[in-house]
Motif scaffolding. Structure first.
Motif, PDB file in Angstrom:
ATOM      1  N   MET A 165     -38.312  92.204  39.937  1.00  0.00           N
ATOM      2  CA  MET A 165     -39.541  91.630  39.393  1.00  0.00           C
ATOM      3  C   MET A 165     -39.904  92.283  38.062  1.00  0.00           C
ATOM      4  O   MET A 165     -39.687  93.482  37.851  1.00  0.00           O
ATOM      5  N   HIS A 166     -40.457  91.467  37.163  1.00  0.00           N
ATOM      6  CA  HIS A 166     -40.966  91.977  35.893  1.00  0.00           C
ATOM      7  C   HIS A 166     -42.233  91.211  35.547  1.00  0.00           C
ATOM      8  O   HIS A 166     -42.220  89.986  35.415  1.00  0.00           O
ATOM      9  N   GLU A 167     -43.346  91.963  35.446  1.00  0.00           N
ATOM     10  CA  GLU A 167     -44.662  91.362  35.148  1.00  0.00           C
ATOM     11  C   GLU A 167     -44.978  90.223  36.114  1.00  0.00           C
ATOM     12  O   GLU A 167     -45.420  89.140  35.714  1.00  0.00           O
ATOM     13  N   PRO A 193     -26.206  96.436  36.164  1.00  0.00           N
ATOM     14  CA  PRO A 193     -26.225  97.590  37.072  1.00  0.00           C
ATOM     15  C   PRO A 193     -27.448  97.531  37.986  1.00  0.00           C
ATOM     16  O   PRO A 193     -28.489  96.998  37.604  1.00  0.00           O
ATOM     17  N   ILE A 194     -27.318  98.074  39.176  1.00  0.00           N
ATOM     18  CA  ILE A 194     -28.455  98.114  40.112  1.00  0.00           C
ATOM     19  C   ILE A 194     -29.514  99.071  39.560  1.00  0.00           C
ATOM     20  O   ILE A 194     -29.193 100.231  39.252  1.00  0.00           O
ATOM     21  N   PRO A 195     -30.762  98.581  39.388  1.00  0.00           N
ATOM     22  CA  PRO A 195     -31.810  99.470  38.858  1.00  0.00           C
ATOM     23  C   PRO A 195     -31.986 100.699  39.747  1.00  0.00           C
ATOM     24  O   PRO A 195     -32.000 100.587  40.982  1.00  0.00           O
ATOM     25  N   GLU A 196     -32.122 101.878  39.100  1.00  0.00           N
ATOM     26  CA  GLU A 196     -32.232 103.150  39.823  1.00  0.00           C
ATOM     27  C   GLU A 196     -33.414 103.149  40.790  1.00  0.00           C
ATOM     28  O   GLU A 196     -33.308 103.652  41.907  1.00  0.00           O
ATOM     29  N   ASP A 197     -34.558 102.582  40.324  1.00  0.00           N
ATOM     30  CA  ASP A 197     -35.777 102.640  41.144  1.00  0.00           C
ATOM     31  C   ASP A 197     -35.728 101.721  42.363  1.00  0.00           C
ATOM     32  O   ASP A 197     -36.663 101.683  43.159  1.00  0.00           O
ATOM     33  N   LEU A 202     -32.771  99.277  48.501  1.00  0.00           N
ATOM     34  CA  LEU A 202     -31.505  98.605  48.798  1.00  0.00           C
ATOM     35  C   LEU A 202     -30.804  99.262  49.982  1.00  0.00           C
ATOM     36  O   LEU A 202     -30.296  98.575  50.873  1.00  0.00           O
ATOM     37  N   GLU A 203     -30.791 100.585  50.015  1.00  0.00           N
ATOM     38  CA  GLU A 203     -30.153 101.307  51.123  1.00  0.00           C
ATOM     39  C   GLU A 203     -30.809 100.971  52.459  1.00  0.00           C
ATOM     40  O   GLU A 203     -30.136 100.769  53.468  1.00  0.00           O
ATOM     41  N   GLU A 204     -32.149 100.909  52.447  1.00  0.00           N
ATOM     42  CA  GLU A 204     -32.883 100.574  53.676  1.00  0.00           C
ATOM     43  C   GLU A 204     -32.527  99.163  54.146  1.00  0.00           C
ATOM     44  O   GLU A 204     -32.327  98.910  55.339  1.00  0.00           O
ATOM     45  N   MET A 205     -32.436  98.234  53.171  1.00  0.00           N
ATOM     46  CA  MET A 205     -32.094  96.849  53.509  1.00  0.00           C
ATOM     47  C   MET A 205     -30.673  96.765  54.053  1.00  0.00           C
ATOM     48  O   MET A 205     -30.400  96.065  55.037  1.00  0.00           O
ATOM     49  N   GLN A 206     -29.744  97.505  53.440  1.00  0.00           N
ATOM     50  CA  GLN A 206     -28.351  97.476  53.876  1.00  0.00           C
ATOM     51  C   GLN A 206     -28.192  98.091  55.270  1.00  0.00           C
ATOM     52  O   GLN A 206     -27.394  97.619  56.073  1.00  0.00           O
ATOM     53  N   PHE A 207     -28.969  99.134  55.545  1.00  0.00           N
ATOM     54  CA  PHE A 207     -28.942  99.752  56.872  1.00  0.00           C
ATOM     55  C   PHE A 207     -29.401  98.741  57.939  1.00  0.00           C
ATOM     56  O   PHE A 207     -28.787  98.605  58.997  1.00  0.00           O
TER      57      PHE A 207
END
Length: 680
Positions: A165-167, A193-197, A202-207
């Motif tokens: 999301m942006h604005e 690239p996957i945004p750092e923040d 993403l990890e939680e979703m993948q888990f």
């Protein structure tokens, strides 16, 4: 070109009205190259909303069939109306599709249409994908919408995308299964690239997806318990299996209007939605043995298809849309319709995009197309190889919930009106035309006010006939509450033979519609005149003495009278009986009866109070209430006059979640104020 069933996906696009289903179809068709530019609903330029009423109302009113190609796969896309009045179109689509794409808004709630769509998919055993649309709107809330879905459907919702999301606008997305991020551009999604923040999210979703995948495959579950990890390919396999078994509902997001996230959606449909070849075996009845058999989607078997929709045009003629369930259908073939026993010749075969038809020479198993000029085939009918006759189950349609009396607007055009309505009934099986023998009116029964209005406008535009709808008359009745005696004497002297008939009668209440008896002694009324007395009474029954309603539950007894050797006749005794009837009715405490209907109403618990209060206002009586699944089922009695427009009221009270059926049950004495108003 014949396409293999493994390269076909049959998708019904369903959900709440106004959530952007047609716009999403438009974006998919544009991305697939079927359209050179996306049409707009407000301009009436979309491919699937081509009917003049759809353009005028800016909403879909009938199921439309379109198709496009994506990644060497044919997507047959069925655009289904979301408005509740057009539920019949949804039932047709569910018979033809292999999976459903449920479109919902990003408002942070589960809409009624989404609830109904998921429920129907579960009942119909259809795999489903949810697309959260409108991510470019203000206040769009992806995460709250996901949470609302998870709360209502625990352990089934699998969010496989994370919006960037942006604005407040969705500018890209991360695919949790492929571990890739994309930003949206004018030429389509571009990998970034996957945004750092967002890596933690993403990890939680993948888990969560790993757990979901493991739960759908015993081998994966064992590995997951041992290692606590699944590879990307194993996750995809488990999720795909879960979708096919309806244990998993994947969720994606984007903007149909901005064509954002739609390409990603199409990629996932090709990857995860079951192929037409993988469709669960259909059940059919073998006409030769009358046994239920399984029909697998294979090109080698004898041809079998089912018509799921019919359109009727006064100029183009009839077009039957069908899905080939087995074998190959070719032009020039003769096929059997086991529903009617007719043999039909296939002279023209098409694939369809809205109102555009493209002639083809054949349709193979798993594909959807249309056949023109069939004479004895309608919606729900089976077409099959004459050497292997089978019959698929009929498509179920909702019972009408709103009835209106229909009249020709212009006197003398009645034949044109009813001929047109019968033609429309061929393409819309969710309304009925019935004659009410009690009132003499013809009734149009449909799913709601909009549905009946659409039918009348179709009648005018397609067949040039205008109808008007009125509230139906209520079939009130008159009866008596006490016993009375009356004397009828008919005497007329005209020079020469006169007329003389004299009868004494008793009128009393009874259980049956009408009874006649005679207790004459000593031949006071000769036997040959007694049938004339009975006939005179019977001819009076259609018109009561209070308000002219038919009379019921009355027993007439002839117990005495007199006659004249020369002047008496059957006509004279018939006239005397009529005089006695009117006097006897007036003296026997006459009253008016009203029809009472038995109702079954299903509503979610939270609307129960409003519905019960409303029933009380309608003079309804609650008989019993019971819980069934997630609904409260109310059985009640209510006067027919009070529930003529109940369909509209119930929908309003329950936000479309309530349903009811009503059937005539009995007659009861009407309250005094109703009686007085009817007499007046």
């Amino acid at each position: 070109m014949s396409i293999s069933a493994k390269d076909i996906r049959n998708i019904a696009v369903i959900g709440h009205s106004g959530e952007g289903k047609t716009t999403l179809c438009e974006a998919m068709l544009f991305n697939g190259g079927t359209l050179t530019r996306m049409g707009k609903i407000e301009n009436g330029t979309t491919l699937s909303d081509f009917d003049e009423q759809e353009i005028a109302r800016k909403m879909s009113i009938s199921l439309s069939v379109t198709h496009t190609f994506w990644k060497e796969t044919k997507l047959n896309i069925l655009d289904v109306p979301g408005f509740l009045d057009f539920e019949g179109e949804l039932n047709e689509a569910m018979r033809a599709c292999g999976a459903a794409l449920i479109v919902t808004g990003a408002g942070g709630t589960v809409t009624v249409g989404t609830e109904k769509a998921i429920s129907l998919c579960m009942k119909s055993a259809k795999p489903m994908v949810i697309f959260i649309n409108g991510m470019d709107k203000e206040n769009a809330d992806y995460h709250s919408t996901i949470e609302a879905l998870r709360e209502q459907y625990p352990a089934k919702i699998a969010a496989i995308q994370l919006p960037i999301m942006h604005e407040g606008k969705m500018t890209g997305m991360i695919n949790a299964l492929t571990d890739k991020a994309y930003k949206f551009s004018a030429t389509g999604p571009e990998e970034i690239p996957i945004p750092e923040d967002m890596k933690q999210q993403l990890e939680e979703m993948q888990f969560a997806l790993m757990e979901t995948a493991a739960e759908n495959d015993d081998v994966l579950l064992e590995k997951y318990f041992e290692t606590g990890y699944l590879t990307r390919e194993e996750c995809i396999h488990g999720i795909r299996k879960g979708i096919a078994n309806m244990n998993v509902i994947p969720v994606m997001a984007g903007s149909a209007l901005g064509n954002r996230g739609v390409i990603n959606l199409m990629n996932e449909i090709v990857k995860y939605v079951p192929q037409a070849a993988e469709r669960r075996d259909l059940l059919a009845t073998d006409c030769a043995t009358d046994k239920v058999i399984s029909i697998s989607c294979e090109e080698e078997g004898p041809f079998a298809a089912q018509v799921f929709k019919t359109s009727v045009d006064p100029f183009v003629g009839k077009l039957n849309y069908l899905r080939v369930n087995r074998g190959v259908l070719k032009t020039g073939m003769s096929v059997l319709n086991p529903n009617t026993g007719a043999t039909e010749r296939i002279t023209a075969l098409y694939v369809v995009n809205g109102k555009k038809q493209e002639a083809v020479s054949e349709l193979s198993a798993g594909d959807i197309g249309a056949v023109a000029k069939l004479t004895s085939t309608g919606t729900g009918d089976t077409l099959c190889d004459e050497s292997a006759p089978i019959k698929f189950d009929a498509i179920s349609f909702p019972r009408p919930s709103l009835y209106m009396a229909v009249y020709a607007k212009t006197q003398g055009t009645e034949d044109k009106v009813f001929a047109g309505l019968n033609k429309i009934a061929e393409e819309d099986k969710s309304f009925v035309i019935i004659k009410n023998n009690d009132t003499g009116e013809t009734l149009l029964g449909g799913q709601g006010e909009v549905h009946l209005d659409v039918i009348c406008k179709k009648l005018k535009s397609k067949f040039g006939a205008e109808a008007v709808l009125k509230s139906p008359r209520i079939a009130y009745r008159e009866t008596i509450l006490s016993t009375s005696t009356a004397e009828g004497k008919y005497k007329k002297q005209t020079g020469g033979h006169g007329q003389y008939g004299h009868c004494k009668m008793r009128f009393e209440p009874c259980e049956s519609e009408f009874e006649f008896a005679e207790e004459v002694v000593g031949g006071a009324v000769p036997k040959q005149y007694i049938p004339a007395v009975e006939k005179g009474i019977i001819e009076c029954l259609p018109t009561g003495v209070l308000a002219g309603y038919p009379v019921m539950n009355i027993k007439a007894v002839l117990y005495d009278g007199s006659y004249h050797d020369v002047d008496s006749s059957e006509a004279a005794f018939k006239a005397a009986a009529e005089i006695a009837f009117k006097e006897g009715m007036k003296n026997a405490n006459p009253t008016i009866l009203e029809p009472i209907c038995k109702m079954k109403i299903g509503v979610p618990e939270k609307y129960l109070g409003d519905v019960l209060g409303d029933l009380t206002k309608r003079r309804g009586r609650i008989i019993v209430m019971e819980a069934k699944d997630d609904l409260q089922i109310i059985t009640a009695d209510a006067p027919q006059a009070e529930i003529l427009t109940y369909a509209t009221s119930l929908r309003s009270m329950t936000q479309g979640r309530g349903k009811f059926i009503s059937t005539f049950d009995r007659y009861e004495q009407a309250p005094e104020n109703i009686i007085q108003s009817l007499i007046k």
